[in-house]
Structures are given as structure tokens and as C-alpha cells.
Design a protein around this motif. Structure first.
Motif, PDB file in Angstrom:
ATOM      1  N   ALA A   1       1.985  -7.834  17.681  1.00 20.86           N
ATOM      2  CA  ALA A   1       0.660  -7.193  17.589  1.00 20.86           C
ATOM      3  C   ALA A   1       0.825  -5.673  17.471  1.00 20.86           C
ATOM      4  N   ALA A   2       1.720  -5.106  18.285  1.00 14.99           N
ATOM      5  CA  ALA A   2       1.923  -3.644  18.243  1.00 14.99           C
ATOM      6  C   ALA A   2       2.439  -3.219  16.870  1.00 14.99           C
ATOM      7  N   GLY A   3       3.457  -3.946  16.378  1.00 19.63           N
ATOM      8  CA  GLY A   3       4.066  -3.602  15.087  1.00 19.63           C
ATOM      9  C   GLY A   3       3.048  -3.685  13.961  1.00 19.63           C
ATOM     10  N   GLU A   4       2.196  -4.717  14.015  1.00 18.42           N
ATOM     11  CA  GLU A   4       1.215  -4.863  12.928  1.00 18.42           C
ATOM     12  C   GLU A   4       0.107  -3.819  13.037  1.00 18.42           C
ATOM     13  N   ALA A   5      -0.263  -3.483  14.266  1.00 20.76           N
ATOM     14  CA  ALA A   5      -1.355  -2.509  14.438  1.00 20.76           C
ATOM     15  C   ALA A   5      -0.969  -1.128  13.897  1.00 20.76           C
ATOM     16  N   ILE A   6       0.296  -0.743  14.037  1.00 20.64           N
ATOM     17  CA  ILE A   6       0.691   0.615  13.596  1.00 20.64           C
ATOM     18  C   ILE A   6       1.249   0.618  12.169  1.00 20.64           C
ATOM     19  N   ARG A   7       1.205  -0.546  11.528  1.00 20.79           N
ATOM     20  CA  ARG A   7       1.871  -0.713  10.224  1.00 20.79           C
ATOM     21  C   ARG A   7       1.556   0.422   9.242  1.00 20.79           C
ATOM     22  N   GLN A   8       0.296   0.842   9.192  1.00 18.40           N
ATOM     23  CA  GLN A   8      -0.070   1.816   8.160  1.00 18.40           C
ATOM     24  C   GLN A   8       0.142   3.271   8.580  1.00 18.40           C
ATOM     25  N   ALA A   9       0.688   3.478   9.748  1.00 20.82           N
ATOM     26  CA  ALA A   9       0.887   4.871  10.195  1.00 20.82           C
ATOM     27  C   ALA A   9       1.996   5.531   9.395  1.00 20.82           C
ATOM     28  N   LYS A  10       1.818   6.830   9.143  1.00 17.14           N
ATOM     29  CA  LYS A  10       2.854   7.577   8.441  1.00 17.14           C
ATOM     30  C   LYS A  10       4.094   7.675   9.339  1.00 17.14           C
ATOM     31  N   LEU A  11       3.851   8.003  10.602  1.00 12.82           N
ATOM     32  CA  LEU A  11       4.944   8.063  11.589  1.00 12.82           C
ATOM     33  C   LEU A  11       4.579   7.060  12.678  1.00 12.82           C
ATOM     34  N   LYS A  12       5.454   6.088  12.915  1.00  9.42           N
ATOM     35  CA  LYS A  12       5.052   5.043  13.864  1.00  9.42           C
ATOM     36  C   LYS A  12       6.119   4.735  14.903  1.00  9.42           C
TER      37      LYS A  12
ATOM     38  N   GLY B   1     -10.195  -5.775  19.797  1.00 10.14           N
ATOM     39  CA  GLY B   1     -10.827  -4.452  19.775  1.00 10.14           C
ATOM     40  C   GLY B   1      -9.773  -3.359  19.858  1.00 10.14           C
ATOM     41  N   ASP B   2      -8.796  -3.537  20.753  1.00 12.46           N
ATOM     42  CA  ASP B   2      -7.716  -2.552  20.886  1.00 12.46           C
ATOM     43  C   ASP B   2      -6.888  -2.513  19.604  1.00 12.46           C
ATOM     44  N   PHE B   3      -6.581  -3.699  19.075  1.00 10.10           N
ATOM     45  CA  PHE B   3      -5.785  -3.787  17.847  1.00 10.10           C
ATOM     46  C   PHE B   3      -6.477  -3.015  16.724  1.00 10.10           C
ATOM     47  N   ASP B   4      -7.773  -3.275  16.593  1.00 11.35           N
ATOM     48  CA  ASP B   4      -8.551  -2.645  15.527  1.00 11.35           C
ATOM     49  C   ASP B   4      -8.539  -1.117  15.666  1.00 11.35           C
ATOM     50  N   ALA B   5      -8.734  -0.645  16.895  1.00 14.42           N
ATOM     51  CA  ALA B   5      -8.754   0.815  17.112  1.00 14.42           C
ATOM     52  C   ALA B   5      -7.391   1.418  16.760  1.00 14.42           C
ATOM     53  N   ILE B   6      -6.309   0.760  17.168  1.00 11.03           N
ATOM     54  CA  ILE B   6      -4.978   1.321  16.874  1.00 11.03           C
ATOM     55  C   ILE B   6      -4.755   1.349  15.363  1.00 11.03           C
ATOM     56  N   SER B   7      -5.121   0.255  14.665  1.00 13.94           N
ATOM     57  CA  SER B   7      -4.826   0.288  13.230  1.00 13.94           C
ATOM     58  C   SER B   7      -5.679   1.313  12.498  1.00 13.94           C
ATOM     59  N   LYS B   8      -6.913   1.534  12.978  1.00 15.08           N
ATOM     60  CA  LYS B   8      -7.728   2.578  12.328  1.00 15.08           C
ATOM     61  C   LYS B   8      -7.137   3.965  12.608  1.00 15.08           C
ATOM     62  N   ILE B   9      -6.658   4.163  13.816  1.00 14.31           N
ATOM     63  CA  ILE B   9      -6.034   5.460  14.148  1.00 14.31           C
ATOM     64  C   ILE B   9      -4.771   5.642  13.298  1.00 14.31           C
ATOM     65  N   ALA B  10      -4.028   4.561  13.123  1.00 11.38           N
ATOM     66  CA  ALA B  10      -2.793   4.624  12.319  1.00 11.38           C
ATOM     67  C   ALA B  10      -3.104   5.069  10.886  1.00 11.38           C
ATOM     68  N   GLN B  11      -4.250   4.638  10.370  1.00 17.28           N
ATOM     69  CA  GLN B  11      -4.606   5.018   8.994  1.00 17.28           C
ATOM     70  C   GLN B  11      -5.081   6.471   8.921  1.00 17.28           C
ATOM     71  N   ARG B  12      -5.648   6.945  10.020  1.00 14.75           N
ATOM     72  CA  ARG B  12      -6.293   8.251  10.008  1.00 14.75           C
ATOM     73  C   ARG B  12      -5.354   9.422  10.329  1.00 14.75           C
ATOM     74  N   VAL B  13      -4.460   9.192  11.291  1.00  9.23           N
ATOM     75  CA  VAL B  13      -3.610  10.293  11.778  1.00  9.23           C
ATOM     76  C   VAL B  13      -2.402  10.462  10.859  1.00  9.23           C
ATOM     77  N   THR B  14      -2.062  11.717  10.533  1.00  5.28           N
ATOM     78  CA  THR B  14      -0.923  11.890   9.625  1.00  5.28           C
ATOM     79  C   THR B  14       0.238  12.684  10.208  1.00  5.28           C
ATOM     80  N   HIS B  15      -0.064  13.628  11.138  1.00  9.07           N
ATOM     81  CA  HIS B  15       1.037  14.474  11.635  1.00  9.07           C
ATOM     82  C   HIS B  15       1.696  13.939  12.895  1.00  9.07           C
ATOM     83  N   SER B  16       0.902  13.336  13.768  1.00  7.69           N
ATOM     84  CA  SER B  16       1.471  12.813  15.018  1.00  7.69           C
ATOM     85  C   SER B  16       1.970  11.394  14.779  1.00  7.69           C
ATOM     86  N   THR B  17       2.962  11.009  15.593  1.00  7.35           N
ATOM     87  CA  THR B  17       3.420   9.619  15.554  1.00  7.35           C
ATOM     88  C   THR B  17       2.378   8.762  16.265  1.00  7.35           C
TER      89      THR B  17
END
Ligand code: KIV
Ligand code: ZN
Length: 519
Positions: free
Chosen positions: A84-95, A54-70
Motif C-alpha cells: 500500500a505504501a509503495g503504491e501510494a507514493i508511486r507518482q512522487a518525484k522523490l519517494k 482515505g489515507d492512501f488517497d491523500a498520500i497519492s494526491k500529495i505524491a502527485q502534487r509535491v515536487t521538491h520534498s521526498t
């Protein structure tokens, strides 16, 4: 004057969520992340990816949604956590990956049962591995406040060499006094120089979280970790709004520094977190408490009328609190006024979302004469929490309990059909919840029940928050219900908790058990 930036690292979604009773579902976390971005925080710690799917899913969705903040995920210094952390933030613009291990003698000996050398090896390995997922890696010396400074320097050298760009020095148990924290931060920042950014993360066990953070800035910290409303483990974390406003209001002392925070988004952020978690800041809480701008005594009111600066050091509008404009709309207000109000409150809805919000507003306006900002906030927040609704309340009737047995008849929609049943209980709420259990087949155990009036007047909306467990081996679920009728709001909140449980059920079954280390 060239001002230095103090990075604001918000951990409301991670440390804040560790606050008892503050667990949030994925949709709620996304909403909060979007608001944090609007607020201007530099880094959003979106969760602890290895804690549960559940936490993983929330982080990866946030990573896809947020663009200006790391977007950042926490990870213990364990391969599986870092992965797990690295994969969850994979799609973030700034991670960023944030990894940590305890460095105090008490933690190394009793919790980790590791020697200092083993701790350094684990830290180095975790940072090197984290760098394979992100260029931006933060390393925290958990319980730095009670760690030996010589060891802090040694592990800092090692993790900087391994690729960490930020070194965080948490006062994990909130033990230190400002001058002690200041001394540690000064020594560490003089030592690291420009090899890394020194960050602080102060807990509030002695009520010193904010004071310790400010003292750290004076002594060289360039990142502060904090939460909205000071939410967090035990007595909480340093409150973001207090740190940011102290820097702004006391520019005579802190003029060399600035943050990227848009302070006008402080109040909306505070309200959003309070509405979602059901945890209200204490009324006299600095900056965002209900009484923070109330002047009760005659002498103060007289002074305020003559000149606001007599008793007011912060203008309410600077935190986005519009005292003059809280009475908003009524049943004759049109779509344009409603949309304008939404945008003033920081909501950007369009298309279907806007239409459905407007419909709900009109329904409310038919029953409630005056609609305040807080009503609108509660309405929109409850609408935006759009987890899949397996069960939906259709109707409810209560039998008068005066002298008799409290009973309720409830109709619920599930899978396109309606089911009605009736039941009795020890009180009216018990009767309602038991009847819902009979219909759904789930047995909820109520752990907490809170009701709060959203705005003012006898016809105020009731906002009910429940904490329910549907399986004692799994985390409790929070549900919110909004209605002019407290019983209806209670039923909605209970069903909301069940819907959250069902949306996470598959995910909750799986939990990591590969380490005895805890945070
Ligand atoms: O308080 C603490 O030490 C923490 C770390 C995990 C950063 O929350
Ligand atoms: Zn913490």
C-alpha cells in the motif's frame, strides 16, 4: 566552513494526525503538504497508506502534487502495508517507503509475541519488498529507546544489507533523557559509519523531545523527525520549529550543521496547522505561541525599547511573523493590495480562486472595519478546503431562547434545491444541529466544540471547530466554520463535518484487519 545538512523529516501528517482530534481531510492534507514543501522540509511523511483508503488517497494526491520534498508513507513490516505504501507514493518525484517493527523486549514479547530472530526476518523481508517500490527505504526500530543496543546493531546490519538507507531510532514512549539518547545515537552512528544515515524520532512524554533531538545531532544523527507545533501522539513529537530555531540561534554550538528550512515559513506553517486542526499551540509555546514575542513587564519593555537584544534572542521576522504589519486591509483595499498581502502570507492564488477569495474578502470588509493577517489566513484556509459540498447552509434564524424553548429555522441547499425546516433543542446550538440532522437525515453526535476569535476587536471573526461522529464505528470528522456570527460559524462547522464524512464515506467502510499490530 563546510556545513553538514541535517535532514528535516516532517511527520505532522502521520504522527501529528495521530494526535487526538487532529484528523484532517484529503484537501487539508494537500494544503499542509504544499506548505511543508514551501517551508523546505526534506521529507514529508504524508501518512500511513494501509490505515484506510482515505489515507492512501491523500498520500497519492500529495505524491502527485509535491515536487521538491521526498514524499514518504509509513508501513508496518507486513507485505500488505508495504505494498500500500509503495503504491501510494508511486507518482512522487522523490519517494521513500518507511517501514518499522518494534525491537524492544517489552514490545517483542507482549505486543508482537515474536522472538528477536523472527523480528529480524520480518524486518529484512519488509525492507527488501519496499526496495521494489523505492530506492529510498527507511527502517525504524520502534521503541529503540528501550531496546538492547546489541540487538539494535544486529537488526541494523540486517536491514542495511537488505537495502535500507536510513535507520531511525525512535524514543517511542518519550522515556529517555538527553545523555542516554546521545549515548545510543553515538554508539549506533559510530557502528553504522557511512553505511546509513542515523535518524531520531523523539516523543515528548517527559517534555524532552527537542532536547533529545539536539543531543542526537551532536552525537551523529543526520535526520530528525518532528512535527509542526509539536503535534503528535499523547504529549506529541519534538517540535520542528524549536529544533530548527535552536540550530540557527545557537550557531555557536551547532555551526557545523544547517537545515534546508526557510525559517520565514515557520509561522505561516504553524498557523495553517492550528487553523486546520483547531489545535492551538499553548500561548507560552516556544517560537510559535501567542506570547512567544510578547513583553509584558515594564522592565522588559524598557529594555526592549532601548535595545531589542536585551530580551529578544529571536527576531519575529525570522520566523515570518511581522509584528509591525498585522493590521492589513479594509474595505477600500483593491485587488492588487489583496494579492500582495496573499503572497506575503505565502498563498499563491490565481484565476478563479483569487477572484472568489477577493469577493469573500470584500464581503467581510463590508462588515468588519479592520482586517488582520489572521483573518486573511482563516478566510483563505476555509476556501481552499474545497471538498465536494453535498450540503450548503443558505440561511438560519434563531428564536430567542430567554425563558422559552431554544429553536432554530435552517435552510440548506442540497442537489440544487433548498430545504427548510425548524427544530428545538436543549440549547441554541443543540437546536441548530438537531435541525440540520432533520434536514439531512444524518444523526451526528457532537464530541467536541471549540470557538476561537480569529483576530481582535468586538467584531472579530469566530472560528468554530467541531468534532462529530456520524457513525460510532468510523472515525470522527472535524468541521470548521468561519463567520462574524458564532451561531452561523457553528452551523457551517457542523455541515462541514458532514460534508467531510460524505466525501470519505465510501472509503471509511474499508479497513485493514489483517494484523493485530498497532502503531
Ligand atoms: O514513535 C514511533 O516509534 C513511531 C514509529 C512508527 C516511527 O512513530
Ligand atoms: Zn512516533
Amino acid at each position: 566552513m563546510q556545513q553538514e545538512i541535517i535532514k528535516i523529516f516532517d511527520t505532522t501528517l502521520r504522527d501529528g494526525e495521530q494526535s487526538p482530534g487532529a484528523s484532517m481531510n484529503t484537501e487539508e492534507k494537500i494544503q499542509i503538504a504544499v506548505q511543508l514543501e514551501r517551508l523546505g522540509v526534506d521529507i514529508i511523511e504524508a501518512g500511513f497508506a494501509a490505515a484506510s483508503p482515505g489515507d492512501f488517497d491523500a498520500i497519492s494526491k500529495i505524491a502527485q502534487r509535491v515536487t521538491h520534498s521526498t514524499v514518504c508513507s509509513l508501513a508496518r513490516a507486513i507485505d500488505s502495508d508495504v505494498k500500500a505504501a509503495g503504491e501510494a507514493i508511486r507518482q512522487a518525484k522523490l519517494k521513500r517507503v518507511h517501514t518499522f517493527i518494534a525491537t524492544s523486549p517489552i514490545h517483542m514479547e507482549h505486543k508482537l509475541k515474536m522472538t528477536p530472530d523472527e523480528v529480524i526476518k520480518r524486518a529484512v523481508r519488509a525492507v527488501q519488498y519496499a526496495r521494489t517500490f523505492a530506492d529510498d527505504v527507511e527502517f525504524s526500530c520502534e521503541d529503540a529507546g528501550r531496546s538492547d543496543i546489541v540487538f539494535l546493531k544486529e537488526i541494523t546490519d540486517a536491514v542495511i544489507e537488505a537495502g535500507a538507507g536510513t535507520i531511525n531510532l525512535p524514543d517511542t514512549v518519550g522515556f529517555r533523557l538527553p545523555f542516554e539518547i546521545g549515548r545510543m545515537v553515538k554508539e549506533m552512528s559510530d557502528y553504522t559509519k557511512d553505511r546509513a544515515i542515523i535518524s531520531v524520532h523523539n516523543h515528548n512524554d517527559l517534555g524532552l523531545g527537542v532536547a533529545n533531538s539536539l543531543e542526537s545531532i551532536i552525537n551523529g544523527a543526520r535526520q530528525v523527525e518532528c512535527t509542526i507545533n509539536g503535534l503528535g501522539e499523547r504529549a506529541g513529537n519534538a517540535a520542528l520549529e524549536e529544533i530548527v530555531m535552536a540550530l540557527k540561534i545557537r550557531s555557536d554550538i551547532f555551526g557545523a550543521f544547517k537545515t534546508n528550512i526557510n525559517t520565514k515559513e515557520i509561522y505561516p506553517s504553524s498557523r495553517l496547522i492550528a487553523t486546520i486542526t483547531g489545535i492551538e499551540p499553548q500561548p507560552n509555546k516556544a517560537i510559535v505561541g501567542k506570547n512567544a514575542f510578547a513583553h509584558e513587564s515594564g522592565i522588559h519593555q524598557d529594555g526592549m525599547l532601548k535595545n531589542k537584544s536585551t530580551y529578544e534572542i529571536i527576531r519575529p521576522e525570522d520566523i515570518g511573523l511581522d509584528l509591525e504589519d498585522t493590521l492589513v486591509l479594509g474595505k477600500h483595499s483593491g485587488r492588487a493590495a489583496f494579492k500582495d498581502k496573499l503572497s506575503k502570507l505565502g498563498f499563491t492564488l490565481g484565476g478563479e480562486e483569487l477572484e472568489s477569495a477577493f469577493e469573500r474578502f470584500k464581503e467581510l470588509a463590508d462588515k468588519k472595519k479592520e482586517i488582520y493577517d489572521d483573518d486573511i489566513r482563516a478566510l483563505i484556509t476555509s476556501q481552499m478546503t474545497n471538498i465536494k459540498k453535498a450540503y450548503e447552509l443558505v440561511a438560519m434564524q434563531l428564536m430567542d431562547s430567554t425563558g422559552g424553548v431554544p429553536s432554530a429555522a435552517v435552510t440548506i441547499r442540497h442537489d440544487d434545491h433548498e430545504i427548510t425546516d425548524a427544530g428545538i433543542g436543549d440549547g441554541t446550538i443543540d437546536a441548530v444541529f438537531k435541525t440540520i440532522d432533520r434536514i439531512t437525515g444524518y444523526q451526528g453526535r457532537l464530541l467536541d466544540y471549540r470557538v476561537k476569535s480569529v483576530s481582535q476587536g468586538k467584531d472579530a471573526l469566530a472560528n468554530v471547530t467541531v468534532k462529530v461522529t456520524f457513525n460510532d464505528n468510523e472515525p470522527a470528522m472535524i468541521g470548521h466554520g468561519l463567520s462574524l456570527d458564532t451561531m452561523l460559524a457553528s452551523a457551517r462547522a457542523y455541515i462541514g463535518a458532514l460534508n467531510s464524512y460524505l466525501s470519505m464515506e465510501g472509503m471509511l467502510k474499508f479497513r485493514h484487519t489483517d494484523s493485530t499490530e498497532t502503531i
